[in-house]
Design a protein around this motif. Structure first.
Motif, PDB file in Angstrom:
ATOM      1  N   GLU A 223      46.071  31.573  38.791  1.00 41.29           N
ATOM      2  CA  GLU A 223      45.358  31.317  37.535  1.00 41.29           C
ATOM      3  C   GLU A 223      45.461  32.501  36.580  1.00 41.29           C
ATOM      4  O   GLU A 223      45.511  32.335  35.366  1.00 41.29           O
ATOM      5  N   LEU A 224      45.472  33.713  37.132  1.00 35.67           N
ATOM      6  CA  LEU A 224      45.520  34.925  36.307  1.00 35.67           C
ATOM      7  C   LEU A 224      46.945  35.427  36.068  1.00 35.67           C
ATOM      8  O   LEU A 224      47.136  36.443  35.400  1.00 35.67           O
ATOM      9  N   HIS A 225      47.919  34.745  36.653  1.00 41.42           N
ATOM     10  CA  HIS A 225      49.329  35.122  36.501  1.00 41.42           C
ATOM     11  C   HIS A 225      49.565  36.565  36.961  1.00 41.42           C
ATOM     12  O   HIS A 225      50.128  37.389  36.222  1.00 41.42           O
ATOM     13  N   CYS A 226      49.113  36.844  38.169  1.00 42.85           N
ATOM     14  CA  CYS A 226      49.326  38.171  38.740  1.00 42.85           C
ATOM     15  C   CYS A 226      49.628  38.018  40.230  1.00 42.85           C
ATOM     16  O   CYS A 226      49.626  36.908  40.763  1.00 42.85           O
ATOM     17  N   ALA A 227      49.885  39.121  40.880  1.00 43.23           N
ATOM     18  CA  ALA A 227      50.156  39.104  42.323  1.00 43.23           C
ATOM     19  C   ALA A 227      48.854  38.977  43.104  1.00 43.23           C
ATOM     20  O   ALA A 227      47.826  39.528  42.706  1.00 43.23           O
ATOM     21  N   ALA A 228      48.918  38.267  44.221  1.00 45.40           N
ATOM     22  CA  ALA A 228      47.735  38.097  45.067  1.00 45.40           C
ATOM     23  C   ALA A 228      47.188  39.448  45.533  1.00 45.40           C
ATOM     24  O   ALA A 228      45.974  39.613  45.674  1.00 45.40           O
ATOM     25  N   ALA A 229      48.069  40.421  45.732  1.00 43.87           N
ATOM     26  CA  ALA A 229      47.636  41.747  46.178  1.00 43.87           C
ATOM     27  C   ALA A 229      46.768  42.458  45.143  1.00 43.87           C
ATOM     28  O   ALA A 229      46.053  43.404  45.471  1.00 43.87           O
ATOM     29  N   GLU A 230      46.807  41.979  43.904  1.00 45.49           N
ATOM     30  CA  GLU A 230      45.993  42.582  42.855  1.00 45.49           C
ATOM     31  C   GLU A 230      44.566  42.033  42.817  1.00 45.49           C
ATOM     32  O   GLU A 230      43.736  42.544  42.074  1.00 45.49           O
ATOM     33  N   ILE A 231      44.281  40.993  43.586  1.00 44.93           N
ATOM     34  CA  ILE A 231      42.967  40.366  43.593  1.00 44.93           C
ATOM     35  C   ILE A 231      42.120  40.986  44.701  1.00 44.93           C
ATOM     36  O   ILE A 231      42.502  40.982  45.874  1.00 44.93           O
ATOM     37  N   ILE A 232      40.976  41.521  44.324  1.00 41.82           N
ATOM     38  CA  ILE A 232      40.041  42.116  45.281  1.00 41.82           C
ATOM     39  C   ILE A 232      38.714  41.393  45.139  1.00 41.82           C
ATOM     40  O   ILE A 232      38.136  41.356  44.053  1.00 41.82           O
ATOM     41  N   PHE A 233      38.250  40.793  46.226  1.00 38.88           N
ATOM     42  CA  PHE A 233      36.953  40.141  46.221  1.00 38.88           C
ATOM     43  C   PHE A 233      35.880  41.151  46.599  1.00 38.88           C
ATOM     44  O   PHE A 233      36.062  41.928  47.528  1.00 38.88           O
ATOM     45  N   THR A 234      34.779  41.157  45.870  1.00 43.97           N
ATOM     46  CA  THR A 234      33.658  42.040  46.182  1.00 43.97           C
ATOM     47  C   THR A 234      32.398  41.200  46.367  1.00 43.97           C
ATOM     48  O   THR A 234      32.366  40.025  46.014  1.00 43.97           O
ATOM     49  N   GLY A 235      31.380  41.827  46.911  1.00 44.84           N
ATOM     50  CA  GLY A 235      30.148  41.118  47.202  1.00 44.84           C
ATOM     51  C   GLY A 235      29.158  41.066  46.051  1.00 44.84           C
ATOM     52  O   GLY A 235      28.185  40.320  46.117  1.00 44.84           O
ATOM     53  N   SER A 236      29.405  41.853  45.018  1.00 49.22           N
ATOM     54  CA  SER A 236      28.434  41.882  43.919  1.00 49.22           C
ATOM     55  C   SER A 236      29.060  42.563  42.703  1.00 49.22           C
ATOM     56  O   SER A 236      30.108  43.212  42.804  1.00 49.22           O
ATOM     57  N   ALA A 237      28.374  42.427  41.582  1.00 48.33           N
ATOM     58  CA  ALA A 237      28.830  43.103  40.370  1.00 48.33           C
ATOM     59  C   ALA A 237      28.761  44.614  40.538  1.00 48.33           C
ATOM     60  O   ALA A 237      29.663  45.337  40.106  1.00 48.33           O
ATOM     61  N   THR A 238      27.738  45.092  41.201  1.00 44.38           N
ATOM     62  CA  THR A 238      27.600  46.530  41.419  1.00 44.38           C
ATOM     63  C   THR A 238      28.775  47.068  42.228  1.00 44.38           C
ATOM     64  O   THR A 238      29.357  48.109  41.902  1.00 44.38           O
ATOM     65  N   GLU A 239      29.142  46.345  43.267  1.00 46.63           N
ATOM     66  CA  GLU A 239      30.289  46.761  44.085  1.00 46.63           C
ATOM     67  C   GLU A 239      31.570  46.763  43.254  1.00 46.63           C
ATOM     68  O   GLU A 239      32.392  47.678  43.358  1.00 46.63           O
TER      69      GLU A 239
END
Length: 95
Positions: free
Chosen positions: A64-80
């Protein structure tokens, strides 16, 4: 402009409505319908399935973002997320 009885919510940056398909996918994970395991526990089949689910979600977001999967980092919160951004920025400045 016509008046409406429905309120207009202007703080969607803090609490954006979740898309129905995202909600359905998350509920399947949270209620155990799609399996229930720690994706970091790759020593058993449920953990491997959970890790696969996370990686498929990462690939979907990357597409969806037209980038590499390795560039996607999931975090647990906005603060993180904010803290991660700060740490990464400092590392770039030092390099």
């Amino acid at each position: 402009m016509p008046r409406t009885d429905s309120p207009i919510y202007l703080d969607s940056a803090a609490t954006t409505r979740v898309a129905p398909e995202v909600c359905a996918a998350m509920l399947a994970q949270l209620d155990g319908t799609a399996g229930f395991a720690n994706p970091c526990s790759g020593q058993h089949e449920p953990g491997l399935r959970a890790a696969d689910t996370v990686e498929r979600a990462r690939a979907d977001v990357a597409a969806e973002l037209h980038c590499a999967a390795a560039e996607i980092i999931f975090t647990g919160s906005a603060t993180e997320s904010i803290n991660l951004r700060i740490v990464c920025r400092r590392a770039v400045r030092r390099a």
